[in-house]
Design an enzyme around this catalytic site. Sequence first.
Site, mmCIF file in Angstrom:
data_model
loop_
_atom_site.group_PDB
_atom_site.id
_atom_site.type_symbol
_atom_site.label_atom_id
_atom_site.label_comp_id
_atom_site.label_asym_id
_atom_site.label_seq_id
_atom_site.Cartn_x
_atom_site.Cartn_y
_atom_site.Cartn_z
ATOM 1 N N ASP A 34 -8.315 -34.246 11.157
ATOM 2 C CA ASP A 34 -9.747 -34.455 10.977
ATOM 3 C C ASP A 34 -10.376 -34.511 12.371
ATOM 4 O OD1 ASP A 34 -11.366 -35.482 8.228
ATOM 5 O OD2 ASP A 34 -12.438 -35.726 10.118
ATOM 6 N N GLY A 74 -14.425 -29.302 8.207
ATOM 7 C CA GLY A 74 -15.710 -28.658 8.494
ATOM 8 C C GLY A 74 -16.855 -29.530 8.010
ATOM 9 N N SER A 76 -19.598 -30.676 5.461
ATOM 10 C CA SER A 76 -19.520 -30.642 3.993
ATOM 11 C C SER A 76 -20.857 -30.828 3.287
ATOM 12 C CB SER A 76 -18.534 -31.703 3.505
ATOM 13 O OG SER A 76 -19.090 -32.982 3.723
ATOM 14 N N SER A 112 -17.793 -24.022 -1.836
ATOM 15 C CA SER A 112 -18.680 -24.974 -2.504
ATOM 16 C C SER A 112 -19.567 -24.281 -3.530
ATOM 17 C CB SER A 112 -19.558 -25.657 -1.459
ATOM 18 O OG SER A 112 -20.577 -26.406 -2.094
ATOM 19 N N ASN A 113 -19.980 -25.058 -4.506
ATOM 20 C CA ASN A 113 -20.946 -24.548 -5.491
ATOM 21 C C ASN A 113 -22.257 -24.165 -4.812
ATOM 22 O OD1 ASN A 113 -23.195 -26.775 -6.186
ATOM 23 N ND2 ASN A 113 -21.302 -27.828 -5.641
ATOM 24 N N HIS A 114 -22.466 -24.639 -3.572
ATOM 25 C CA HIS A 114 -23.725 -24.318 -2.893
ATOM 26 C C HIS A 114 -23.786 -22.871 -2.400
ATOM 27 C CE1 HIS A 114 -25.225 -28.251 -3.638
ATOM 28 N NE2 HIS A 114 -24.033 -28.728 -3.288
ATOM 29 N N TYR A 137 -25.580 -24.473 4.873
ATOM 30 C CA TYR A 137 -24.244 -24.931 4.469
ATOM 31 C C TYR A 137 -23.640 -23.965 3.440
ATOM 32 C CZ TYR A 137 -20.884 -27.654 1.735
ATOM 33 O OH TYR A 137 -19.785 -28.057 1.029
ATOM 34 N N LYS A 141 -20.377 -21.238 3.639
ATOM 35 C CA LYS A 141 -19.265 -21.155 2.691
ATOM 36 C C LYS A 141 -19.145 -19.731 2.133
ATOM 37 C CE LYS A 141 -17.739 -25.396 2.898
ATOM 38 N NZ LYS A 141 -16.396 -25.667 3.489
HETATM 39 C C1 15L Z 1 -20.841 -30.237 -1.767
HETATM 40 O O1 15L Z 1 -20.610 -29.128 -1.309
HETATM 41 C C2 15L Z 1 -20.690 -31.466 -0.944
HETATM 42 O O2 15L Z 1 -19.617 -31.360 -0.030
HETATM 43 C C3 15L Z 1 -20.527 -32.720 -1.775
HETATM 44 O O3 15L Z 1 -20.772 -33.838 -0.942
HETATM 45 C C4 15L Z 1 -21.459 -32.723 -2.982
HETATM 46 O O4 15L Z 1 -22.789 -32.791 -2.538
HETATM 47 C C5 15L Z 1 -21.245 -31.480 -3.787
HETATM 48 O O5 15L Z 1 -21.384 -30.333 -3.009
HETATM 49 C C6 15L Z 1 -22.202 -31.357 -4.960
HETATM 50 O O6 15L Z 1 -22.878 -30.345 -5.084
HETATM 51 O O7 15L Z 1 -22.227 -32.282 -5.779
#
Ligand code: 15L
Length: 268
Positions: A34, A74, A76, A112-114, A137, A141
């Site tokens: 980390d 990384g 998050s 990530s879902n983002h 962010y 990803k």
């Molecule tokens: C993410 O990508 C984050 O790392 C996490 O902290 C949450 O915010 C998650 O998405 C989410 O969408 O719930």
Amino acid sequence: IRFHRILLTGAAGGVGTQLRPRLKAYCDVLRVSDVVESLPAAGEGEERFVVNLADKAAVFKMVEGCDTILHLGGVSVEKTWEEILQGNIVGLVNLYEAARQYGVKRIIFASSNHVVGFYRQDQVINSRDPPKPDGFYGLSKAFGEDLAQLYWDKHGIETVSVRIGSIFPKPTDRRMLATWMSYDDAERLFMAAMTAPLVGHSIIFGMSDNKTVFWDNTNAKHIGYRPKDSSDVFRDEVEAKFQKLDLNDVATRYQGAAFTRTGPFFQD
Ligand code: 15L
């Protein structure tokens, strides 16, 4: 399948802390890393590396000798572009270059879902639908997934990109009834991803067996992930807390919820 040495990056984070003791069952040596010094000391069968992912030489040392990597490291959440650039773009290139140099066969990448946060909550999408990142962010990803694809096509390094929903002890809002993944299911998913015979570059959404869904995981069935938990156990509790639905609120509108906002850290 048992590994000799697994590398877990982001080991001091919310998910890393939970996964760390669990991963030990699958390897002789668990190397944890980390960026923060607060990363707890190495226990038995562990090696501890404090590493800034943007530091190429340090990343190479960290990766040397590892069979496989669970990359949770990384940035998050949404942050300044500069932080995201260093942690998630420069850092990821360093990681994959090191993997190439030292012959790491497979990486499990915490996407990530983002990456798809600007799809609406009334749309059910699959992994072949085009990305719609909801900020820098999410964009980083999406870059990571493309990088993984490149390293598979060009260098034969396999990746499972896990578009993680929300890994927390329990769902705390309505959106999380769809996006929630339990720690136990996260372990199941990551281990399925690490041990599936052939993955090339696969993208899978990281969620439990929820009743409400935004994501169709059909394209990732070959990974063999079988979730056992469901957010529905918490539905009444969540719905009681959020009785009034504001359809104009981004928290209800978009899959990425607050990440779609502008403002401080949301890139005005
Ligand atoms: C993410 O990508 C984050 O790392 C996490 O902290 C949450 O915010 C998650 O998405 C989410 O969408 O719930």
